[in-house]
Design an enzyme around this catalytic site. Structure first.
Site, PDB file in Angstrom:
ATOM      1  N   ASP A  71      -0.832 -11.511  -6.153  1.00  0.00           N
ATOM      2  CA  ASP A  71      -2.271 -11.280  -6.004  1.00  0.00           C
ATOM      3  C   ASP A  71      -2.650  -9.921  -6.601  1.00  0.00           C
ATOM      4  OD1 ASP A  71      -4.913 -11.558  -4.981  1.00  0.00           O
ATOM      5  OD2 ASP A  71      -4.364 -10.361  -3.234  1.00  0.00           O
ATOM      6  N   TYR A 128       0.415 -14.355   2.925  1.00  0.00           N
ATOM      7  CA  TYR A 128      -0.734 -15.253   2.785  1.00  0.00           C
ATOM      8  C   TYR A 128      -0.611 -16.513   3.651  1.00  0.00           C
ATOM      9  CZ  TYR A 128      -3.699 -13.193  -0.757  1.00  0.00           C
ATOM     10  OH  TYR A 128      -4.597 -12.402  -1.419  1.00  0.00           O
ATOM     11  N   LYS A 133      10.412  -6.646  -3.755  1.00  0.00           N
ATOM     12  CA  LYS A 133      10.691  -5.380  -3.075  1.00  0.00           C
ATOM     13  C   LYS A 133      11.936  -5.578  -2.203  1.00  0.00           C
ATOM     14  CE  LYS A 133       9.409  -1.087  -2.089  1.00  0.00           C
ATOM     15  NZ  LYS A 133       9.431  -0.022  -3.100  1.00  0.00           N
ATOM     16  N   ASP A 179       6.794  -1.785  -7.248  1.00  0.00           N
ATOM     17  CA  ASP A 179       6.123  -0.513  -7.526  1.00  0.00           C
ATOM     18  C   ASP A 179       6.475  -0.018  -8.929  1.00  0.00           C
ATOM     19  OD1 ASP A 179       8.589  -0.442  -6.218  1.00  0.00           O
ATOM     20  OD2 ASP A 179       8.367   1.638  -5.607  1.00  0.00           O
TER      21      ASP A 179
END
Lengths: 98, 337
Positions: free
Chosen positions: B228, B124, B171, B204
């Site tokens: 987000d 972002y 991640k 995930d």
């Protein structure tokens, strides 16, 4: 794509006081984490120690001109990354900071 | 005590829902001196930036703002008003309470999470290049400073609000350096909070866990992009964006906002659900330490939703925005809320 400038990423604790121009290049803006902090007014935000400093050429330039700009910047600042800036059919092929 | 707050009514359905929420807050007993500020389409049409400097200055001066939805124009050179506000005001923490509401159908009973999304970094930062004609690159910018700030904010919230556990979502198994820095920093900060359980989950896996074992989680802290996505997933779990509140905090200002879009096709139709902005207003009242007023609105909202007689179209009813608002106001006035 047409080469028109370079983003030089400077490692600095404060907004680096870079030369306003180097050869055909003019310092267009400095941003931090995608937010413009130069030219003023700089928003009152916390900044990191990594500043994106954008030099744009006023006329046609070569890759050698970018090398010379980096060499000039190196004399007083530590840069950690550089990204050449291109224009494609008159449209900037790079993002603008907020 | 009279509080000052900026109100940005927003685009599309924003003015309808802002009008209702101002009336509801007015009926709650809280005294707010609203200062109107502009952002969005009308500024662009007047040849101004999507968020004029005077709006930034007003929020910085007053320190508290409530904002309706603002449209982000599609097209080259356009910028998001929401991202502009976050960046220029240094609103580094996006906070989304995710709680099941009575009368709002969801398969996720007992849902009660709070999401802390880092608001200024990650992809972002929007630093993007064409490196060659066929290769584009975005900079995923994660800093120790930014990660520490959001981790501390989440852990402080957990401690002061009786929450038991904070989970860092990442991640780092793939992006070992950038997400690795986020995770490592969160772990380091968590050691200063021995009273709060800390763990981490890969993003995930988090998605799967949220829809199967949501009761295992309490407070989540995430880098910007995962935040987000996960916060909208969780908004869906609580019944949709129409009922999900949001708040953004910086060192010097706080901005409370509905997280849904401006729904321009319903503009001026007095049709959409004002609950998201209303609950954002409740968060604002708590920030202003108007706990009684916040409680009154929340109780009245729960009562009206539970009864199910007055519902907007998204919840299966046909009531107007203003009718829903009046039902809540009446509930408070009847002393039952």
């Amino acid at each position: 794509m047409k080469l028109i400038g370079v983003d030089v990423y400077i490692w600095s604790q404060t907004i680096p006081e870079l030369p306003k121009s180097i050869g055909q290049f003019a310092l267009q803006m400095i941003s931090n984490s995608g937010t413009k902090v130069y030219p003023p007014p700089a928003p009152k935000i916390d900044v990191t120690d990594w500043f994106q400093c954008r030099y744009i050429a006023s006329s046609g330039i070569t890759h050698g001109d970018v090398d010379r700009l980096l060499s000039s910047v190196s004399s007083n600042f530590v840069w950690t990354k550089a990204q050449k800036l291109y224009e494609n059919d008159g449209i900037n092929a790079f993002s603008q900071p907020y | 005590m009279i509080h000052k707050a900026v109100i940005i009514r927003g685009d599309g359905t924003g003015p309808d829902i802002a009008d209702s929420v101002i009336k509801i807050i007015g009926a709650s007993g809280a005294q707010i001196d609203w200062e109107e500020a502009d952002a969005g389409e009308k500024c662009l049409q007047a040849g101004e930036p999507i968020v004029p400097e005077r709006t930034i200055d007003a929020i910085r001066r007053i320190k508290v703002a409530l904002k309706g939805p603002i449209s982000t124009p599609v097209g080259k050179g356009s910028v998001s008003a929401n991202v502009t506000l976050r960046k220029k005001l240094g609103l580094f923490a996006c906070v989304r309470p995710i709680k099941a509401l009575p009368g709002v159908t969801t398969p996720f009973s007992d849902l009660d999470l709070v999401i802390f999304r880092e608001n200024t970094e990650d992809l972002y930062a929007q630093i993007e290049y064409y490196c060659t004609e066929g290769v584009a690159q975005s900079v995923k910018l994660i800093s120790r400073k930014g990660s520490e700030r959001i981790a501390r904010f989440a852990l402080d919230y957990a401690r002061t609000n009786g929450r038991k556990k904070v989970t860092a979502v990442h991640k780092a198994n793939i992006m070992k350096i950038s997400d690795g820095l986020f995770l490592q920093t969160c772990r380091e900060v968590s050691k200063e909070y021995p009273d709060i359980e800390f763990n981490d989950v890969i993003v995930d896996n988090m998605c799967m866990q949220l829809v199967t074992k949501w009761r295992l989680y309490d407070v989540l802290v995430l880098p910007n992009l995962y935040g987000d996505i996960i916060s909208d997933l969780c908004a869906g779990m609580m019944g949709g964006l129409g009922v999900a509140p949001g708040a953004n905090f910086g060192r010097d200002a706080a901005l409370f906002e509905a997280v849904h879009g401006s729904a321009p096709k319903y503009k001026g139709m007095d049709k959409v659900n004002p609950t998201a902005l209303m609950l954002s207003g409740v968060l604002m009242l708590r920030h202003l330490k108007e706990f009684g007023a916040a409680e009154r609105i929340e109780k009245a909202l729960h009562k009206v939703l539970s009864e199910g007689k007055v519902r907007t179209y998204d919840l299966g009813g046909s009531s107007k925005t203003s009718e829903f608002a009046y039902a809540i106001i009446n509930e408070m006035r009847n002393g039952r809320g």
